[in-house]
Design a protein around this motif. Structure first.
Motif, mmCIF file in Angstrom:
data_model
loop_
_atom_site.group_PDB
_atom_site.id
_atom_site.type_symbol
_atom_site.label_atom_id
_atom_site.label_comp_id
_atom_site.label_asym_id
_atom_site.label_seq_id
_atom_site.Cartn_x
_atom_site.Cartn_y
_atom_site.Cartn_z
ATOM 1 N N SER A 78 6.686 -3.149 -4.953
ATOM 2 C CA SER A 78 7.438 -2.043 -5.738
ATOM 3 C C SER A 78 8.058 -0.805 -5.037
ATOM 4 N N PHE A 87 0.800 -1.258 0.029
ATOM 5 C CA PHE A 87 -0.043 0.200 0.118
ATOM 6 C C PHE A 87 1.090 1.173 0.042
ATOM 7 N N ARG A 88 2.455 1.083 0.208
ATOM 8 C CA ARG A 88 2.990 2.626 0.009
ATOM 9 C C ARG A 88 3.006 2.294 -1.494
ATOM 10 N N ALA A 89 3.234 1.484 -2.243
ATOM 11 C CA ALA A 89 3.499 1.503 -3.667
ATOM 12 C C ALA A 89 2.166 1.894 -4.340
ATOM 13 N N MET A 90 0.930 1.549 -3.912
ATOM 14 C CA MET A 90 -0.283 2.011 -4.338
ATOM 15 C C MET A 90 -1.205 2.341 -3.291
ATOM 16 N N GLY A 135 7.042 2.541 -6.345
ATOM 17 C CA GLY A 135 5.645 2.913 -6.124
ATOM 18 C C GLY A 135 5.150 2.227 -7.447
ATOM 19 N N SER A 136 3.742 2.269 -7.348
ATOM 20 C CA SER A 136 3.378 1.808 -8.812
ATOM 21 C C SER A 136 2.021 2.355 -9.047
#
Lengths: 385, 385
Positions: free
Chosen positions: B71, A163-166, B74-75
């Motif tokens: 990721s 959830f850092r990534a999205m 981030g994504s």
């Protein structure tokens, strides 16, 4: 030929067979003349004299058994009534049992307490502890908990990175009807308050939907993500489990009189509440369910050793007396002790108030407890986002 | 100063940062004059020129980054329209980009295909593959899949032991909207047909409730337990995803005209169907959800190495040409190759018919494929029950 009978009760853990192995090896060393018998499916098998002879189990079989999660002898949730107790005691007599070691949680201790009080023979009754819920009184912690808690910590750390990534909101529902230890355990791996889980809802504190929504909004607003650890046993302000309230299709109103949750499964309804209050957010609710309790990939070395030691200690004690093995922590080391069965039987240990800093956050004291038990968090790279 | 730009798109995996690390290290070795830039949140960050300079990342940071799941840059799931494409191409020009390496699944390949066809500069566009779904065409398998599949295999092996200890029916719902690879993967660890998962329902085969109930009844009758692996994307006979049908509250009738499932969440409804047809059985439905896709505790060594190699190969190829990196298997070894972007872009690979022996079972050929990829099953003790 005299025997010692061993059985397993209740839900399985990752290391419950270590306790079985510890008991087998110690019983053998203590008295080579004893037959070591395992009852299949706990007292259910014992009533039917359905036992397996474990006396000659080879060293390699013992090693493989110990490293295999979940109850190798099978388990049961049967609670014997007086008539069943008589049948069990007769079966123990017929097997010339000098001791009955039953590995399980507080219900299992309760069964042994019943049996020991009704027994007229010299048979000893020893309870060896296990539970992922960590809810046995008189124990610092319980074999099985550390492995399950490590799985939960791995899960929430991974989801935090996800959830850092999205950005978005994640709720993971964790086993625990009455005690929140397993749900709160991943706070052991928090290094800053930005680390998940950002909110923890345990059965020990009232769960109010409007507060939950406000809590999530605050974290989500600050971090762009919010990771929530929620016990399946969260209760409303009157102490009713929310899952039961929902199952009954009852109407829930928050402090402001708003209807919040109606009917259906806890996770589904939490998901609906998130959709209503955070319509634009990516929101996901997962029920971890059975996965943490005997996961093949997460068997902690300390947990394994403590579970084995608890079994070995149970077999030693069973030479002379009945009781419940508990893990005692003296501020430095953890070691098994024996306490009276009725001190543990049928009771539930809860997270103390001092483990909470609010209805949705764990205190430094609580975190320190979990940090002492769990392995250190892997050395993770802080993402660029 | 010329640069190479790297980004990550779509859902994360356990090893997607290995691909990033492979690309960084190879790009550095190939041309020390290049700046290596990471775009935050995929093309979304690139449009805003929100980049981080990765050129000087230390060896220890690279090692930690590679071993951190999900990721790191981030994504995003953004699909650029023509106007967004123009903005992205202008950003790449402004960054003096010689190449854009985008790590992701088939949507990510689609974005690169669009960009490469609209670009008028010398910038190369290279797709590096990742997905836990294993659904990229032209690949033998895809980085990220093995780790996720191993988690799923660990989960089903553990649950199998759990339900040996206490009989019942378990359904684990596994990610996969269109391809059943992840759901079917735990069959790699079956040694006999008594081993879980006993039934596998993938999106490639029609899901009929009456057949499901009959399948479960047969296994449960034979073994006293039934462990089911079900894709979240299972479809009815007309090809509609069951989850969508349920969400719409539509009425489902089986071949016999019985109403089976109505409204609500897939897992909840499957649970209700089990309660109806097996009222006395212990039945549990868990949704594995996000857990398998970047689990901290289950990062496979082969997967890690292949993900790194795919990133390094992408950076090498990016010196001279555009394309999609695929993992090719020659019957002996797996190695990366480059194929045209439009060969992979926007397409979905499905489990071939030969991987099934029925609508609910995997064939020997299918099992052999998964067995080749996954690590061997741990050496488990066969329970006494």
């Amino acid at each position: 030929m005299p025997s010692i009978v061993i059985a397993q009760g209740g839900g399985p853990t990752a290391v419950i067979n270590q306790t079985l192995c510890g008991a087998i090896v110690a019983a053998r060393q203590n008295d080579a003349s004893l037959r070591i018998l395992g009852a299949r499916h706990g007292v259910r098998g014992l009533m039917a004299k359905d036992v397996v002879d474990l006396t000659q189990l080879s060293a390699s079989d013992l090693a493989r058994l110990g490293n295999t999660p979940n109850s190798g002898l099978g388990s049961t949730r049967d609670k014997p009534d007086p008539s069943a107790c008589a049948t069990i005691l007769a079966a123990l007599d017929a097997l010339d049992a000098r001791a009955f070691i039953y590995i399980g949680g507080n219900d299992t201790a309760g069964t042994l307490d019943l049996l020991s009080k009704r027994s007229t023979s010299a048979c000893r009754f020893v309870h060896a502890p296990k539970t992922i819920d960590n809810d046995l009184v008189a124990n610092d912690h319980v074999p099985g908990f550390i492995s399950a808690a490590t799985f939960v910590a791995q899960a929430f750390s991974s989801v935090d990175l996800d959830f850092r990534a999205m950005p978005g909101i994640y709720v993971g529902i964790v086993m625990g009807r009455h005690a929140g230890f397993l749900t709160a355990a991943p706070t052991a791996w928090q290094r800053t308050e930005d680390d998940a889980p950002h909110l923890v809802y345990a059965p020990e504190r009232p769960f109010v939907v409007s507060s939950f929504v406000a809590d999530v909004a605050a974290v989500y607003g600050r971090l762009g993500r919010c990771i929530v650890a929620m016990s399946e046993g969260v209760q409303d302000e009157t102490g009713r489990p929310l899952a039961e309230v929902l199952a009954a299709g009852a109407l829930e109103r928050d402090a402001h009189g708003n209807v919040q949750l109606t009917g259906g499964d806890l996770g589904l309804e939490i998901g609906k509440a998130l959709k209503t209050h955070f319509p634009k957010a990516r929101a996901r609710v997962d029920t971890l369910g059975y996965l943490p309790r005997g996961f093949l990939g997460t068997i902690d070395a300390t947990d394994r050793a403590e579970a084995y030691a608890a079994g070995a200690f149970a077999a030693e004690q069973a030479l002379t007396r009945s009781g419940s093995v508990v893990l005692h922590y003296d501020g430095d080391r953890t070691a098994p002790r024996l306490v009276p069965l009725d001190q543990v039987a049928g009771q539930t240990r809860h997270m103390p108030d001092s483990f909470f800093s609010s209805d949705s956050t764990v205190s430094d004291e609580g975190r320190a407890y979990f940090r002492r038990l769990l392995p250190p968090r892997p050395d993770l790279f802080t993402p660029f986002v």
